[in-house]
Motif scaffolding. Structure first.
Motif, PDB file in Angstrom:
ATOM      1  N   ASN A   1       0.843  -1.523  -0.414  1.00  0.00           N
ATOM      2  CA  ASN A   1       0.143  -0.118   0.230  1.00  0.00           C
ATOM      3  C   ASN A   1       1.263   1.615  -0.367  1.00  0.00           C
TER       4      ASN A   1
ATOM      5  N   SER B   1      -4.692   7.625  -0.630  1.00  0.00           N
ATOM      6  CA  SER B   1      -3.484   5.742  -0.154  1.00  0.00           C
ATOM      7  C   SER B   1      -3.988   4.908  -1.508  1.00  0.00           C
ATOM      8  N   ARG B   2      -3.128   4.566  -1.611  1.00  0.00           N
ATOM      9  CA  ARG B   2      -3.616   3.509  -3.483  1.00  0.00           C
ATOM     10  C   ARG B   2      -3.076   1.985  -2.306  1.00  0.00           C
TER      11      ARG B   2
ATOM     12  N   ASP C   1      -3.509  -1.511  -2.661  1.00  0.00           N
ATOM     13  CA  ASP C   1      -3.213  -3.198  -3.300  1.00  0.00           C
ATOM     14  C   ASP C   1      -4.239  -3.606  -3.038  1.00  0.00           C
TER      15      ASP C   1
END
Length: 97
Positions: free
Chosen positions: A16, A22-23, A25
């Motif tokens: 992540n 926040s991206r 996974d």
């Protein structure tokens, strides 16, 4: 799932990226162990630094957080660009034109 050399299911790790946004996974990656996940996180950090250098240079704090399949944070890699006092002084002194 694939199996480790010991015959156990290969664990899944999530990488992540947090950089103001926040991206997460959501898919994750199957890897033999946390050591392999740490190496992948370092490689990912290198890609981000290479491909998004301008954004990183803006001074935004960012980190890569590696979790297991349950969401437990195993480790983080944090990155911060800090301007030295000499640069701050230079930015404050702008000649009038």
């Amino acid at each position: 799932p694939r199996l480790t050399q010991a015959g156990r299911p290969m664990p899944r790790f999530h990488f992540n990226v947090h950089d103001g946004v926040s991206r997460l996974d959501l898919e994750g990656t199957e890897l033999p162990d946390w050591r392999a996940a740490r190496l992948d996180a370092i490689r990912l950090a290198g890609e981000i630094l290479r491909d998004e250098a301008e954004r990183v240079a803006l001074g935004e704090d960012w980190r890569i957080e590696v979790t297991d399949h349950t969401g437990l944070v195993l480790f983080q890699m944090a990155f911060l660009v800090i301007d030295a006092p000499a640069l701050l002084r230079e930015q404050a002194v702008v000649p009038n034109r």
